[in-house]
Write a protein that holds these residues in place. Structure first.
Motif, PDB file in Angstrom:
ATOM      1  N   MET A   1       0.839  -1.190   0.000  1.00 23.69           N
ATOM      2  CA  MET A   1       0.000   0.000   0.000  1.00 23.69           C
ATOM      3  C   MET A   1       0.879   1.247   0.000  1.00 23.69           C
ATOM      4  SD  MET A   1      -3.311  -0.452   2.447  1.00 23.69           S
ATOM      5  CE  MET A   1      -2.444  -1.084   3.854  1.00 23.69           C
ATOM      6  N   LYS A   2       0.399   2.259  -0.695  1.00 24.91           N
ATOM      7  CA  LYS A   2       1.113   3.526  -0.753  1.00 24.91           C
ATOM      8  C   LYS A   2       0.459   4.530   0.200  1.00 24.91           C
ATOM      9  CE  LYS A   2       2.373   2.905  -5.577  1.00 24.91           C
ATOM     10  NZ  LYS A   2       3.672   2.378  -5.269  1.00 24.91           N
ATOM     11  N   ARG A   3       1.252   5.462   0.642  1.00 24.99           N
ATOM     12  CA  ARG A   3       0.704   6.601   1.370  1.00 24.99           C
ATOM     13  C   ARG A   3       0.269   7.620   0.333  1.00 24.99           C
ATOM     14  NH1 ARG A   3       4.796   8.913   5.253  1.00 24.99           N
ATOM     15  NH2 ARG A   3       6.040   8.880   3.386  1.00 24.99           N
ATOM     16  N   VAL A   4      -0.671   8.471   0.704  1.00 23.48           N
ATOM     17  CA  VAL A   4      -1.156   9.497  -0.223  1.00 23.48           C
ATOM     18  C   VAL A   4      -1.073  10.861   0.452  1.00 23.48           C
ATOM     19  CG1 VAL A   4      -3.132  10.320  -1.573  1.00 23.48           C
ATOM     20  CG2 VAL A   4      -2.664   7.866  -1.415  1.00 23.48           C
ATOM     21  N   ARG A   5      -0.390  11.792  -0.230  1.00 22.42           N
ATOM     22  CA  ARG A   5      -0.317  13.180   0.248  1.00 22.42           C
ATOM     23  C   ARG A   5      -1.542  13.915  -0.289  1.00 22.42           C
ATOM     24  NH1 ARG A   5       4.095  14.746  -2.044  1.00 22.42           N
ATOM     25  NH2 ARG A   5       5.419  14.188  -0.310  1.00 22.42           N
ATOM     26  N   ILE A   6      -2.195  14.646   0.594  1.00 26.47           N
ATOM     27  CA  ILE A   6      -3.385  15.435   0.252  1.00 26.47           C
ATOM     28  C   ILE A   6      -3.045  16.890   0.531  1.00 26.47           C
ATOM     29  CG2 ILE A   6      -5.819  15.850   0.799  1.00 26.47           C
ATOM     30  CD1 ILE A   6      -5.742  12.912   2.022  1.00 26.47           C
ATOM     31  N   THR A   7      -3.035  17.721  -0.524  1.00 26.28           N
ATOM     32  CA  THR A   7      -2.648  19.120  -0.373  1.00 26.28           C
ATOM     33  C   THR A   7      -3.782  20.026  -0.829  1.00 26.28           C
ATOM     34  OG1 THR A   7      -0.356  18.502  -0.855  1.00 26.28           O
ATOM     35  CG2 THR A   7      -0.901  20.849  -0.971  1.00 26.28           C
ATOM     36  N   VAL A   8      -4.097  21.020   0.004  1.00 28.22           N
ATOM     37  CA  VAL A   8      -5.101  22.023  -0.366  1.00 28.22           C
ATOM     38  C   VAL A   8      -4.479  22.961  -1.389  1.00 28.22           C
ATOM     39  CG1 VAL A   8      -6.567  23.910   0.445  1.00 28.22           C
ATOM     40  CG2 VAL A   8      -6.200  21.907   1.912  1.00 28.22           C
ATOM     41  N   MET A   9      -5.062  22.971  -2.592  1.00 27.21           N
ATOM     42  CA  MET A   9      -4.508  23.780  -3.674  1.00 27.21           C
ATOM     43  C   MET A   9      -5.253  25.098  -3.879  1.00 27.21           C
ATOM     44  SD  MET A   9      -2.010  21.906  -4.459  1.00 27.21           S
ATOM     45  CE  MET A   9      -1.387  22.743  -5.904  1.00 27.21           C
ATOM     46  N   LYS A  10      -6.567  25.086  -3.683  1.00 21.40           N
ATOM     47  CA  LYS A  10      -7.358  26.287  -3.956  1.00 21.40           C
ATOM     48  C   LYS A  10      -8.667  26.235  -3.179  1.00 21.40           C
ATOM     49  CE  LYS A  10      -7.922  29.218  -7.783  1.00 21.40           C
ATOM     50  NZ  LYS A  10      -7.768  29.432  -9.191  1.00 21.40           N
ATOM     51  N   THR A  64      -3.926   4.557  -3.058  1.00 21.63           N
ATOM     52  CA  THR A  64      -3.291   3.736  -2.030  1.00 21.63           C
ATOM     53  C   THR A  64      -2.945   2.356  -2.572  1.00 21.63           C
ATOM     54  OG1 THR A  64      -4.373   4.900  -0.201  1.00 21.63           O
ATOM     55  CG2 THR A  64      -3.639   2.658   0.234  1.00 21.63           C
ATOM     56  N   TYR A  65      -3.834   1.826  -3.392  1.00 22.03           N
ATOM     57  CA  TYR A  65      -3.630   0.480  -3.926  1.00 22.03           C
ATOM     58  C   TYR A  65      -2.990   0.469  -5.315  1.00 22.03           C
ATOM     59  CZ  TYR A  65      -5.832  -1.536   0.086  1.00 22.03           C
ATOM     60  OH  TYR A  65      -6.109  -1.940   1.375  1.00 22.03           O
ATOM     61  N   GLY A  66      -2.408   1.604  -5.714  1.00 21.31           N
ATOM     62  CA  GLY A  66      -1.596   1.634  -6.919  1.00 21.31           C
ATOM     63  C   GLY A  66      -2.294   2.032  -8.203  1.00 21.31           C
ATOM     64  N   ALA A  67      -3.515   2.523  -8.133  1.00 24.15           N
ATOM     65  CA  ALA A  67      -4.203   2.948  -9.358  1.00 24.15           C
ATOM     66  C   ALA A  67      -3.414   4.064 -10.047  1.00 24.15           C
ATOM     67  CB  ALA A  67      -5.610   3.430  -9.042  1.00 24.15           C
ATOM     68  N   LYS A  78       0.607  10.436 -13.475  1.00 21.63           N
ATOM     69  CA  LYS A  78      -0.337   9.321 -13.533  1.00 21.63           C
ATOM     70  C   LYS A  78      -0.775   8.836 -12.162  1.00 21.63           C
ATOM     71  CE  LYS A  78       1.354   7.520 -17.884  1.00 21.63           C
ATOM     72  NZ  LYS A  78       1.746   6.312 -18.614  1.00 21.63           N
ATOM     73  N   ARG A  79       0.003   9.138 -11.136  1.00 21.88           N
ATOM     74  CA  ARG A  79      -0.307   8.666  -9.784  1.00 21.88           C
ATOM     75  C   ARG A  79      -0.831   9.813  -8.913  1.00 21.88           C
ATOM     76  NH1 ARG A  79       5.063   6.842  -8.476  1.00 21.88           N
ATOM     77  NH2 ARG A  79       4.235   6.651  -6.384  1.00 21.88           N
ATOM     78  N   SER A  80      -1.678  10.638  -9.503  1.00 23.23           N
ATOM     79  CA  SER A  80      -2.246  11.773  -8.772  1.00 23.23           C
ATOM     80  C   SER A  80      -3.671  12.035  -9.254  1.00 23.23           C
ATOM     81  CB  SER A  80      -1.383  13.025  -8.976  1.00 23.23           C
ATOM     82  OG  SER A  80      -1.466  13.472 -10.313  1.00 23.23           O
ATOM     83  N   GLU A  97      -1.620  12.762  -4.181  1.00 22.71           N
ATOM     84  CA  GLU A  97      -0.436  12.190  -4.817  1.00 22.71           C
ATOM     85  C   GLU A  97       0.002  10.937  -4.073  1.00 22.71           C
ATOM     86  OE1 GLU A  97       2.363  15.774  -5.982  1.00 22.71           O
ATOM     87  OE2 GLU A  97       1.541  16.041  -3.944  1.00 22.71           O
ATOM     88  N   ALA A  98       0.131   9.837  -4.800  1.00 23.20           N
ATOM     89  CA  ALA A  98       0.684   8.618  -4.215  1.00 23.20           C
ATOM     90  C   ALA A  98       2.160   8.871  -3.908  1.00 23.20           C
ATOM     91  CB  ALA A  98       0.516   7.448  -5.161  1.00 23.20           C
ATOM     92  N   ILE A  99       2.597   8.427  -2.736  1.00 22.19           N
ATOM     93  CA  ILE A  99       3.987   8.621  -2.307  1.00 22.19           C
ATOM     94  C   ILE A  99       4.692   7.269  -2.338  1.00 22.19           C
ATOM     95  CG2 ILE A  99       5.471   9.333  -0.411  1.00 22.19           C
ATOM     96  CD1 ILE A  99       3.138  11.067   0.598  1.00 22.19           C
ATOM     97  N   ASP A 100       5.846   7.221  -2.968  1.00 20.80           N
ATOM     98  CA  ASP A 100       6.646   5.994  -2.969  1.00 20.80           C
ATOM     99  C   ASP A 100       7.160   5.696  -1.570  1.00 20.80           C
ATOM    100  OD1 ASP A 100       6.419   5.391  -5.682  1.00 20.80           O
ATOM    101  OD2 ASP A 100       8.073   6.751  -6.187  1.00 20.80           O
ATOM    102  N   GLU A 101       7.158   4.441  -1.246  1.00 21.08           N
ATOM    103  CA  GLU A 101       7.673   4.012   0.055  1.00 21.08           C
ATOM    104  C   GLU A 101       9.189   3.979   0.019  1.00 21.08           C
ATOM    105  OE1 GLU A 101       5.782   3.400   2.846  1.00 21.08           O
ATOM    106  OE2 GLU A 101       4.161   4.162   1.633  1.00 21.08           O
TER     107      GLU A 101
END
Length: 101
Positions: A1-10, A64-67, A78-80, A97-101
């Protein structure tokens, strides 16, 4: 499983709609541009708005599951994904954004 960064953009505020349709409320949205959160195992991070989480969580789960290439590749990375919350008065756009482990 990947971690995902969530950033407020606007953040957008539709004051004309609020004036006409919304009952006045305090602290409807405390998110600020630049706020960033990490989802571990597709769990809602502390401090992230519950309503926003309900809008973005299916995309966080997928990442999280690599989509990749969500919605046929509309993102350069592609991973965002760029997803907005469902608040029609003050929508917030989040970069996921998916984060690489």
């Amino acid at each position: 499983m990947k971690r995902v960064r969530i950033t407020v953009m606007k953040k957008v505020c539709h004051s004309d709609l609020m004036e006409e349709y919304e009952n006045p409320i305090e602290h409807a949205c405390d998110m600020q541009v630049g706020d960033s959160f990490i989802s571990e195992g597709s769990v809602r991070p502390d401090g992230l708005c519950q309503s926003a989480w309900e809008s973005i969580s299916p995309f966080v789960l997928a990442l999280t599951y690599g989509a990749e290439d969500l919605y046929g590749g509309w993102m350069k990375n592609k991973r965002s994904a760029m997803i907005s919350c469902n608040d029609g008065f003050r929508p917030v756009s989040f970069l996921l954004e998916a984060i690489d482990e």
